[in-house]
Design an enzyme around this catalytic site. Structure first.
Site, PDB file in Angstrom:
ATOM      1  N   ASP A 116     -55.421 -24.152  19.064  1.00  0.00           N
ATOM      2  CA  ASP A 116     -56.458 -23.248  19.535  1.00  0.00           C
ATOM      3  C   ASP A 116     -56.030 -22.629  20.977  1.00  0.00           C
ATOM      4  OD1 ASP A 116     -56.656 -25.325  21.344  1.00  0.00           O
ATOM      5  OD2 ASP A 116     -58.355 -26.108  20.192  1.00  0.00           O
ATOM      6  N   SER A 117     -56.937 -22.354  21.909  1.00  0.00           N
ATOM      7  CA  SER A 117     -56.795 -21.605  23.061  1.00  0.00           C
ATOM      8  C   SER A 117     -55.695 -22.570  23.963  1.00  0.00           C
ATOM      9  CB  SER A 117     -57.999 -21.377  23.853  1.00  0.00           C
ATOM     10  OG  SER A 117     -58.659 -22.872  24.213  1.00  0.00           O
ATOM     11  N   PHE A 118     -55.523 -23.745  23.828  1.00  0.00           N
ATOM     12  CA  PHE A 118     -54.672 -24.541  24.574  1.00  0.00           C
ATOM     13  C   PHE A 118     -53.137 -24.018  23.973  1.00  0.00           C
ATOM     14  CE2 PHE A 118     -58.257 -27.158  25.494  1.00  0.00           C
ATOM     15  CZ  PHE A 118     -58.301 -27.199  26.563  1.00  0.00           C
ATOM     16  N   GLY A 177     -52.513 -20.459  25.174  1.00  0.00           N
ATOM     17  CA  GLY A 177     -52.071 -20.186  26.609  1.00  0.00           C
ATOM     18  C   GLY A 177     -53.032 -19.217  26.838  1.00  0.00           C
ATOM     19  N   TYR A 178     -54.448 -19.492  26.708  1.00  0.00           N
ATOM     20  CA  TYR A 178     -55.630 -18.628  26.984  1.00  0.00           C
ATOM     21  C   TYR A 178     -55.787 -18.295  28.282  1.00  0.00           C
ATOM     22  CZ  TYR A 178     -60.709 -17.313  26.595  1.00  0.00           C
ATOM     23  OH  TYR A 178     -61.871 -16.782  26.623  1.00  0.00           O
TER      24      TYR A 178
END
Length: 361
Positions: A204-206, A209-210
């Site tokens: 997901d975002s982790f 590199g959100y």
């Protein structure tokens, strides 16, 4: 100062490349170049390369004297310039290849590399929304943030072998960008050198590199987009440390069965995974016998459990959600293992759902 031999390439580059030249007209010892896009011209480069220049950087540019001879030598006026063949490319990530050889891409962290011998490289792509970084021999040369087509030549390189790399920095949850190709004007192509190791990162975002280059924790959606740099996320850093090629199949806000705050209830990461471009339901990833990762790292669950279940969602209570998560996660890993029988799996999790990840493992 530039030598007469160097003038053709310098003037052509400063005009925005041969494709940016619309027409040429002789005008009493001078001639005028009409440009397709004035914004692609490099005014400073034109003034440095050619002394007899009028209105550099505008829709038309007028030359006189030796600059006219230089342009004739470049083959622009007579149409004799030979186009450089495209360099063979090593692609890191899923793409969709068109009949003309261009590659559309949408997953985070996709990159393109080519090796050549020479002193210049031409780079062409079209990125309606993505930001991309161009590096040569491991050193950043330019970051492209403006939307649209790019046709740029980087010259003045030292004579010898070079590695050029174009990589996607931002996350695009809809649409795609298109890589057109690398060329080495006056140089020679060298065969690509894929790395011996391959690692796949799913998450997901982790994993994306959100917003990871933001100086603070509060950002607008536009700032998050601009401040995301997947090359600095943990996956590419790990791959770089062990000399591996990598692929990132990650989508911010998505989980195994439930997305953040119950959004987009008819989709999840396992549903998007088979796509060549995540925002295009019709783009199914083709079988790729060259992609045989030895390690697959999965980090999913934060979006499934970080927000409370809302009325109307598919799960009557948290226990039902936990059960659905475990069942789908096991099925997803089983599917991946069937396609990658030699891969080892690393399942990661935070305190909130680590027990569930342990149960899946």
């Amino acid at each position: 100062p530039l030598t007469d031999d160097a003038l053709p390439a310098a003037i052509l580059t400063a005009l925005g490349g041969g494709d940016n030249i619309r027409s040429l007209r002789a005008l009493h010892g001078r001639f005028r170049v009409e440009l397709a896009e004035a914004g692609l011209a490099d005014e400073a480069g034109l003034l440095a390369a050619a002394h007899g220049v009028v209105s550099p950087g505008r829709a038309s540019t007028t030359f006189c004297g030796i600059e006219m001879i230089a342009l004739l030598a470049a083959g622009i006026l007579l149409g004799t310039a030979e186009p450089s063949p495209p360099l063979p490319v090593h692609t890191g990530g899923r793409t969709v290849t068109a009949a003309d050889g261009s590659q559309s891409f949408g997953w985070p962290g996709v990159y393109f590399e080519a090796r050549f011998r020479g002193t210049a490289v031409r780079v062409r792509f079209d990125a309606p929304a993505d930001h991309l970084r161009l590096s040569i021999d491991g050193k950043e040369r330019r970051v492209f943030r403006a939307p649209g087509a790019v046709d740029v030549t980087i010259d003045g390189l030292s004579s010898g072998e070079h590695l050029v790399r174009l990589e996607k920095l931002t996350e695009s949850q809809s649409g795609s960008s298109r890589f057109i190709g690398f060329e080495a004007p006056g140089g020679a192509a060298l065969p690509p050198q894929p790395r011996k190791r391959q690692i796949e990162f799913i998450g997901d975002s982790f994993t994306v590199g959100y917003g990871n280059t933001s100086p603070g924790v509060m950002c607008s959606p536009q700032q998050v987009h601009a401040l995301t740099d997947t090359s600095q996320a943990f996956g590419p850093l790990v791959a770089s440390a062990v000399g591996a090629d990598y692929r990132i199949h990650a989508y911010s806000g998505f989980g195994v069965v439930r997305n953040y705050d119950g959004n987009v209830p008819d989709q999840n990461l396992p549903l998007l995974y088979p796509r060549a471009i995540p925002g295009d339901a019709e783009s199914k990833a083709a079988a790729d016998p060259t992609w045989t990762p030895s390690v697959i790292v999965i980090g999913l669950g934060g979006n499934d459990f970080s927000t409370p279940i809302k009325p109307g969602e598919a799960w009557r209570d948290p226990e039902a959600l936990h059960t659905a998560y475990r069942d789908r996660y096991v099925a997803f890993v089983t599917e991946l293992a069937a396609r990658n029988p030699k891969a080892r799996f690393i399942l990661t999790g935070a305190d909130l759902f680590f027990a569930e990840v342990t149960a899946v493992a």
